[in-house]
Design a protein around this motif. Structure first.
Motif, PDB file in Angstrom:
ATOM      1  N   ALA A   7       0.828  -1.213   0.000  1.00  0.00           N
ATOM      2  CA  ALA A   7       0.000   0.000   0.000  1.00  0.00           C
ATOM      3  C   ALA A   7       0.857   1.255   0.000  1.00  0.00           C
ATOM      4  N   PHE A   8       2.032   1.207   0.634  1.00  0.00           N
ATOM      5  CA  PHE A   8       2.898   2.386   0.676  1.00  0.00           C
ATOM      6  C   PHE A   8       3.643   2.569  -0.635  1.00  0.00           C
ATOM      7  N   VAL A   9       4.010   1.480  -1.267  1.00  0.00           N
ATOM      8  CA  VAL A   9       4.610   1.589  -2.597  1.00  0.00           C
ATOM      9  C   VAL A   9       3.588   2.155  -3.575  1.00  0.00           C
ATOM     10  N   ASP A  10       2.376   1.630  -3.525  1.00  0.00           N
ATOM     11  CA  ASP A  10       1.320   2.138  -4.398  1.00  0.00           C
ATOM     12  C   ASP A  10       1.055   3.621  -4.139  1.00  0.00           C
ATOM     13  N   PHE A  11       1.072   4.011  -2.877  1.00  0.00           N
ATOM     14  CA  PHE A  11       0.783   5.408  -2.539  1.00  0.00           C
ATOM     15  C   PHE A  11       1.818   6.348  -3.157  1.00  0.00           C
ATOM     16  N   PHE A  12       3.093   6.074  -2.921  1.00  0.00           N
ATOM     17  CA  PHE A  12       4.123   6.987  -3.422  1.00  0.00           C
ATOM     18  C   PHE A  12       4.292   6.855  -4.935  1.00  0.00           C
ATOM     19  N   LEU A  13       3.922   5.713  -5.495  1.00  0.00           N
ATOM     20  CA  LEU A  13       3.936   5.574  -6.951  1.00  0.00           C
ATOM     21  C   LEU A  13       2.822   6.409  -7.569  1.00  0.00           C
ATOM     22  N   ALA A  14       1.616   6.305  -7.038  1.00  0.00           N
ATOM     23  CA  ALA A  14       0.488   7.069  -7.577  1.00  0.00           C
ATOM     24  C   ALA A  14       0.656   8.565  -7.360  1.00  0.00           C
ATOM     25  N   SER A  15       1.320   8.953  -6.273  1.00  0.00           N
ATOM     26  CA  SER A  15       1.506  10.381  -6.003  1.00  0.00           C
ATOM     27  C   SER A  15       2.552  11.015  -6.910  1.00  0.00           C
ATOM     28  N   ARG A  16       3.163  10.218  -7.786  1.00  0.00           N
ATOM     29  CA  ARG A  16       4.068  10.767  -8.805  1.00  0.00           C
ATOM     30  C   ARG A  16       3.301  11.310 -10.008  1.00  0.00           C
TER      31      ARG A  16
END
Length: 479
Positions: free
Chosen positions: A419-428
């Protein structure tokens, strides 16, 4: 005897007609009055067409610019602002997404830059590096705000941290980020700013400077629970006058709690809140406050950053991010609406890009395949597949940390760190964030992705944030 009896009968006969006459007269007058009232014509129209109660333009018109009206004896009503006049003439009760977002164009980014400077200056003055250098007489006068969270849902718990940070800015206090057993919330995946302190360090500095012995100031904490409406002081008290060294605003699991200070009865608190969140009467003054706070306070750990870069595969940041919360309800309508929004965002923001990059995030694996198949014709689809990633964060220790059964029902089968990888990936995402679901559209997780994306890129982009088929935020940056 006859005379007396006759006289008595006369009096009784006179009383009855008098009573009937009075009653009849009153009824006639009342009936006549009602009759004339029913025949009274309504005054002619003033020439102003007011929008319907549910008309979106009502909020746009009256929130953007105050209406100045001159009323004459004849009832004519004149608008001083030509824009307001044109809006009042419109009878439409609906609008396109583009029309609804125009109110945020341009000024929005300027306000966000202002808040960015406000946050930076606050932590330079009240941050941990400055406090450690203060002499005892100055340090013992300092005050703090505690931001404490557990490791439940990332979106709700992160709002607790951000609300504490917002309160520290409003009250001009230093920020403490609470720890549990010496560990920060989500500390394995997130790094926190060095401008914050811990309770342990504050206690040490308090003893080191002998604040209790020399200055008779005890290290006391005042707790205000937002989840108890009958007890919270968020609307009625002036928090800037509170004398307790530490304040903990508890139970703030979304973006609403801190913005309650905009309605505080104390003028000083309203001014402090407006400086951070903008004026509620003017939509254009509303900055991306939570995005700017998050940009300053948190960043991904090295392991999470490694996973994000692996997902990007050496390419540039994605143009658009899509978050689908579909585990609780797998409605095809939500998927269809999301695809429609993605196409609209692509056509509007990057029409000249041959294959824009779209990153997909979801708690439901089959949704990724479903949406990807509909986007591959015109976009390059990115998705972090944790089963293929072989980085440090996916090692044996992470594999042992299985998702709890009751969490799987809400968050999906993927390990927690995904979930944290997805979060910082999507926030790019550089241009747009689309979020969709059947009933849980616009979750706190999706809100923070959008806020972080809006604050993470330099000026020069035009971004739009969508919620299903309706835009949440829309602003244009400038260099």
């Amino acid at each position: 005897m006859k005379m007396k009896q006759t006289g008595g009968r006369r009096k009784r006969r006179l009383c009855v007609p008098a009573f009937l006459l009075l009653f009849t007269t009153t009824a006639l007058l009342a009936g006549t009055g009602l009759f004339f009232l029913s025949l009274r014509f309504v005054d002619p129209t003033t020439g102003m067409s007011l929008p319907a109660v549910n008309d979106w333009k009502e909020s746009v018109v009256y929130d953007r610019v105050p209406v100045e009206v001159n009323t004459s004896v004849g009832g004519d009503l004149r608008f001083e602002n030509e824009f307001e006049k044109n809006q009042a003439k419109s009878h439409s009760s609906c609008a396109t997404v583009e029309q609804m977002g125009k109110v945020f164009t341009g000024v929005y980014w300027n306000e966000s830059l202002r808040v960015r400077s406000l946050i930076r200056d606050h932590f330079l003055l009240h941050g941990a590096p400055t406090l450690r250098k203060l002499p005892p007489e100055k340090f013992c006068k300092q005050s703090f705000v505690l931001a404490k969270a557990s490791e439940a849902g990332f979106g709700n718990e992160m709002y607790k941290i951000l609300t504490g940070a917002a309160l520290s800015v409003m009250l001009k206090r230093s920020l403490i980020i609470g720890q549990t057993r010496g560990k920060f919330p989500f500390g394995d995946y997130i790094l926190y700013t060095n401008f914050s302190l811990t309770i342990k360090e504050v206690k040490h500095l308090w003893r080191w400077n002998d604040c209790l012995g020399k200055y008779r100031r005890r290290l006391i904490m005042r707790i205000d629970d937002f989840e108890r409406p009958a007890e919270t002081n968020v609307l009625c008290s002036n928090w800037r006058r509170w004398k307790q060294p530490i304040i903990w605003f508890q139970g703030t699991t979304d973006a609403v709690a801190a913005q309650f200070f905009l309605k505080n009865v104390q003028r000083q608190m309203r001014i402090a809140a407006s400086a951070l969140f903008g004026s509620p009467e003017h939509l254009q003054s509303r900055p991306n406050a939570y995005g700017e706070l998050m940009r300053f306070i948190v960043s991904p750990s090295a392991d999470v950053e490694e996973a994000v870069n692996w997902a990007l595969n050496g390419g540039p940041d994605p143009h658009i991010a899509v978050h689908m919360r579909m585990l609780m309800s797998r409605s095809p309508r939500a998927v269809k609406a999301a695809v429609t929004c993605i196409k609209k965002a692509v056509n509007r923001n990057c029409p000249h890009v041959a294959r824009p990059r779209v990153v997909l995030v979801s708690d439901t694996p089959f949704i990724i395949k479903d949406i990807a198949s509909q986007l591959q014709d015109f976009a390059e689809v990115l998705h972090f597949d944790y089963e293929l990633f072989k980085g440090n964060i996916s090692g044996s220790k992470a594999k042992k940390m299985r998702q709890l059964d009751f969490r799987v029902k809400d968050w999906g089968p993927a390990p927690r760190w995904v979930a944290f990888v997805d979060f910082f990936l999507a926030s790019r995402a550089r241009y747009a964030v689309v979020t969709g679901a059947q009933r849980r559209v616009g979750t706190t997780y999706a809100q923070l992705i959008a806020a972080m994306a809006a604050a993470s890129h330099p000026p020069g982009y035009r971004r739009h944030i969508y919620n299903g088929r309706v835009r949440i935020e829309d602003f244009q940056t400038r260099s």
